[in-house]
Design an enzyme around this catalytic site. Structure first.
Site, PDB file in Angstrom:
ATOM      1  N   THR A 199     -21.931 102.420 -92.867  1.00 17.26           N
ATOM      2  CA  THR A 199     -20.558 102.208 -93.337  1.00 17.26           C
ATOM      3  C   THR A 199     -20.526 101.818 -94.820  1.00 17.26           C
ATOM      4  O   THR A 199     -19.765 102.396 -95.610  1.00 17.26           O
ATOM      5  CB  THR A 199     -19.902 101.047 -92.540  1.00 17.26           C
ATOM      6  OG1 THR A 199     -20.404 101.029 -91.215  1.00 17.26           O
ATOM      7  CG2 THR A 199     -18.394 101.136 -92.542  1.00 17.26           C
TER       8      THR A 199
ATOM      9  N   TRP B 289     -22.829 101.966 -97.184  1.00 19.37           N
ATOM     10  CA  TRP B 289     -23.447 103.001 -98.016  1.00 19.37           C
ATOM     11  C   TRP B 289     -22.436 104.127 -98.282  1.00 19.37           C
ATOM     12  O   TRP B 289     -22.186 104.523 -99.428  1.00 19.37           O
ATOM     13  CB  TRP B 289     -24.647 103.520 -97.231  1.00 19.37           C
ATOM     14  CG  TRP B 289     -25.619 104.427 -97.895  1.00 19.37           C
ATOM     15  CD1 TRP B 289     -25.668 104.793 -99.207  1.00 19.37           C
ATOM     16  CD2 TRP B 289     -26.714 105.082 -97.231  1.00 19.37           C
ATOM     17  NE1 TRP B 289     -26.726 105.637 -99.401  1.00 19.37           N
ATOM     18  CE2 TRP B 289     -27.382 105.829 -98.217  1.00 19.37           C
ATOM     19  CE3 TRP B 289     -27.195 105.113 -95.921  1.00 19.37           C
ATOM     20  CZ2 TRP B 289     -28.517 106.605 -97.909  1.00 19.37           C
ATOM     21  CZ3 TRP B 289     -28.319 105.877 -95.633  1.00 19.37           C
ATOM     22  CH2 TRP B 289     -28.962 106.612 -96.615  1.00 19.37           C
TER      23      TRP B 289
ATOM     24  N   HIS C 157     -14.420 100.046 -87.487  1.00 18.24           N
ATOM     25  CA  HIS C 157     -15.261 100.479 -86.364  1.00 18.24           C
ATOM     26  C   HIS C 157     -14.407 100.807 -85.142  1.00 18.24           C
ATOM     27  O   HIS C 157     -14.892 100.829 -84.021  1.00 18.24           O
ATOM     28  CB  HIS C 157     -16.255  99.374 -85.994  1.00 18.24           C
ATOM     29  CG  HIS C 157     -17.093  98.896 -87.134  1.00 18.24           C
ATOM     30  ND1 HIS C 157     -17.832  99.738 -87.928  1.00 18.24           N
ATOM     31  CD2 HIS C 157     -17.308  97.662 -87.632  1.00 18.24           C
ATOM     32  CE1 HIS C 157     -18.463  99.042 -88.859  1.00 18.24           C
ATOM     33  NE2 HIS C 157     -18.156  97.777 -88.699  1.00 18.24           N
TER      34      HIS C 157
HETATM   35  S1  PPS Z   1     -21.771  97.287 -90.928  1.00 16.41           S
HETATM   36  O1  PPS Z   1     -22.121  95.874 -90.648  1.00 16.41           O
HETATM   37  O2  PPS Z   1     -21.321  97.959 -89.714  1.00 16.41           O
HETATM   38  O3  PPS Z   1     -20.800  97.432 -92.014  1.00 16.41           O
HETATM   39  O4  PPS Z   1     -23.149  97.929 -91.372  1.00 16.41           O
HETATM   40  P1  PPS Z   1     -23.338  99.381 -92.025  1.00 16.41           P
HETATM   41  O5  PPS Z   1     -23.089  99.316 -93.460  1.00 16.41           O
HETATM   42  O6  PPS Z   1     -22.661 100.396 -91.205  1.00 16.41           O
HETATM   43  O7  PPS Z   1     -24.891  99.635 -91.754  1.00 16.41           O
HETATM   44  C1  PPS Z   1     -25.884  98.756 -92.182  1.00 16.41           C
HETATM   45  C2  PPS Z   1     -27.203  99.511 -92.094  1.00 16.41           C
HETATM   46  O8  PPS Z   1     -27.230 100.483 -93.157  1.00 16.41           O
HETATM   47  C3  PPS Z   1     -28.350 100.223 -93.991  1.00 16.41           C
HETATM   48  N1  PPS Z   1     -28.045 100.602 -95.376  1.00 16.41           N
HETATM   49  C4  PPS Z   1     -28.705 101.542 -96.071  1.00 16.41           C
HETATM   50  N2  PPS Z   1     -29.713 102.360 -95.720  1.00 16.41           N
HETATM   51  C5  PPS Z   1     -30.163 103.201 -96.681  1.00 16.41           C
HETATM   52  N3  PPS Z   1     -29.693 103.253 -97.944  1.00 16.41           N
HETATM   53  C6  PPS Z   1     -28.685 102.458 -98.336  1.00 16.41           C
HETATM   54  N4  PPS Z   1     -28.206 102.507 -99.578  1.00 16.41           N
HETATM   55  C7  PPS Z   1     -28.140 101.559 -97.360  1.00 16.41           C
HETATM   56  N5  PPS Z   1     -27.159 100.620 -97.397  1.00 16.41           N
HETATM   57  C8  PPS Z   1     -27.111 100.057 -96.189  1.00 16.41           C
HETATM   58  C9  PPS Z   1     -28.562  98.725 -93.829  1.00 16.41           C
HETATM   59  O9  PPS Z   1     -29.803  98.326 -94.295  1.00 16.41           O
HETATM   60  C10 PPS Z   1     -28.383  98.584 -92.327  1.00 16.41           C
HETATM   61  O10 PPS Z   1     -29.451  99.144 -91.571  1.00 16.41           O
HETATM   62  P2  PPS Z   1     -30.775  98.345 -91.155  1.00 16.41           P
HETATM   63  O11 PPS Z   1     -31.508  99.272 -90.221  1.00 16.41           O
HETATM   64  O12 PPS Z   1     -30.339  97.084 -90.480  1.00 16.41           O
HETATM   65  O13 PPS Z   1     -31.538  98.095 -92.402  1.00 16.41           O
END
Ligand code: PPS
Length: 346
Positions: A84, A86, A155
């Site tokens: 989300t 990202w 969500h």
């Molecule tokens: S939330 O709480 O629902 O808003 O979280 P959400 O942003 O949907 O998801 C969080 C996970 O996305 C990973 N994340 C990223 N991965 C790769 N690149 C970038 N730039 C990035 N930004 C956020 C974040 O680390 C969470 O995953 P996990 O597996 O916990 O690391």
């Protein structure tokens, strides 16, 4: 300061749309209430659909359902922990002519508010502690007054959102393979005080597959969006595709939004969301909110945490993995949807 109704009575509340919210009885009893002590009023299920939500959501449900959708809005929808933040960052920047200065100056929770923030944050608690003013919380009333174009996120399933949403605005749905989403949501429950889970991952998986975790059922929202994939106002992105080739996904977002980006801007966007940089970006990583009391300040469990595909392999026992595989196979049968759960190059 927004008012907070601490005497909310969600049980049996019926929305105009016909959706009814009922407290899930087991969530008021042990062992659930010992595993999730923050839900002292239990969790609520919306029927039809079965969506599990926090009781505080019910106070805002009608307001969200009746929100005025604008034709230049972009609504990002996800199952939690699926990318989300990202995707919101890329979308906001693409919609705002890559204004990186503004993105650094104004936190993402303000620029691209989460409709769910209204119940995620313990407003009453923060107000009492006097830390409310340090929080980037934006109410539905404030979202209604935001200048266009708005980039909003949530969500929530389609049936709790304005019924004209998809025919009026552009919607981006981001999906992530459920194994990594479960692990990430488990860590989120250890981080964020709204959720607070006291058990281990295996126990969490059982609650998750039994649809007793906030925002479940996982397949409810994912398959609902997947079923609408040919709608011209809907773009479905996958976290794993973003990991594999972020440039290609940036181009898809830009084409979908009719907002061209130059090759130079694409490179800047790629650099801006590079995981190591993004995890340190205070405009998106919620460190301020966590320090203000939203979560536990733990360097080993941060909001932007690992950012990997396949991390579940270090977490699930063969038995738990088998159980999840069966659950995935049963839910995906006949849908044509397949998830990537491992990536070699990332
Ligand atoms: S939330 O709480 O629902 O808003 O979280 P959400 O942003 O949907 O998801 C969080 C996970 O996305 C990973 N994340 C990223 N991965 C790769 N690149 C970038 N730039 C990035 N930004 C956020 C974040 O680390 C969470 O995953 P996990 O597996 O916990 O690391």
């Amino acid at each position: 300061m927004p008012s907070f109704d601490s005497h909310h009575q969600p049980d049996g509340r019926l929305l105009q749309s016909g959706v009814k919210f009922t407290v899930i009885p087991e969530t008021l009893q042990s062992p659930f209430k010992d595993h999730f002590p923050a839900y002292y009023k239990g969790l609520v299920r919306a029927e039809p659909g079965g969506f599990v939500i926090h009781p505080k959501f019910v106070n805002n449900a009608e307001k969200i359902y009746n929100m005025k959708v604008r034709s230049d809005d972009v609504w990002i929808r996800t199952f939690p922990r699926s990318g989300t933040t990202w995707t919101s960052e890329l979308t906001w920047l693409i919609m705002n002519d890559c204004n990186f200065e503004e993105a650094a100056r104004v936190g993402q929770p303000i620029r691209s508010p989460n409709l769910d923030a209204n119940y995620i944050n313990h407003w009453d608690k923060f107000a009492a502690e006097g830390s409310f003013d340090t929080m980037d919380i934006i109410t539905i009333d404030e979202i209604e007054k935001m200048p266009s174009p708005r980039v909003l996120k949530c969500h929530l399933p389609f049936d709790l959102l304005p019924p004209n949403l998809l025919d009026t605005a552009k919607v981006i749905y981001v999906a992530r393979n459920p194994k990594d989403a479960i692990v990430s949501l488990f860590y989120f429950h250890k981080l964020v005080n709204l959720c607070t889970f006291t058990g281990d991952l295996e126990t969490f998986v059982d609650y998750f597959l039994d649809n007793k975790v906030l925002w479940t059922p996982y397949f409810g929202t994912v398959l609902d969006a997947w079923g609408k994939r040919s709608h011209p106002n809907l773009l479905i992105l996958f976290y794993e595709d973003m990991k594999k080739d972020i440039r290609a996904q940036i181009k898809r977002i830009s084409t979908f939004l009719n907002k061209p980006v130059t090759p130079e801007q694409i490179e800047k966007l790629v650099d801006h969301v590079r995981f190591d940089k993004f995890s340190k970006n205070e405009s998106v990583n919620y460190t301020k909110e966590i320090k203000a009391g939203v979560g536990k300040d733990d360097p080993n469990n941060t909001f932007v945490r690992k950012g990997q595909t396949g991390g579940w392999k270090n977490h699930f026992s063969p038995e738990v993995n088998r159980k999840i595989d069966e659950w995935i196979a049963k839910n995906l049968e006949g849908t044509g949807l397949k998830f990537v759960t491992e990536l070699n190059d990332q």
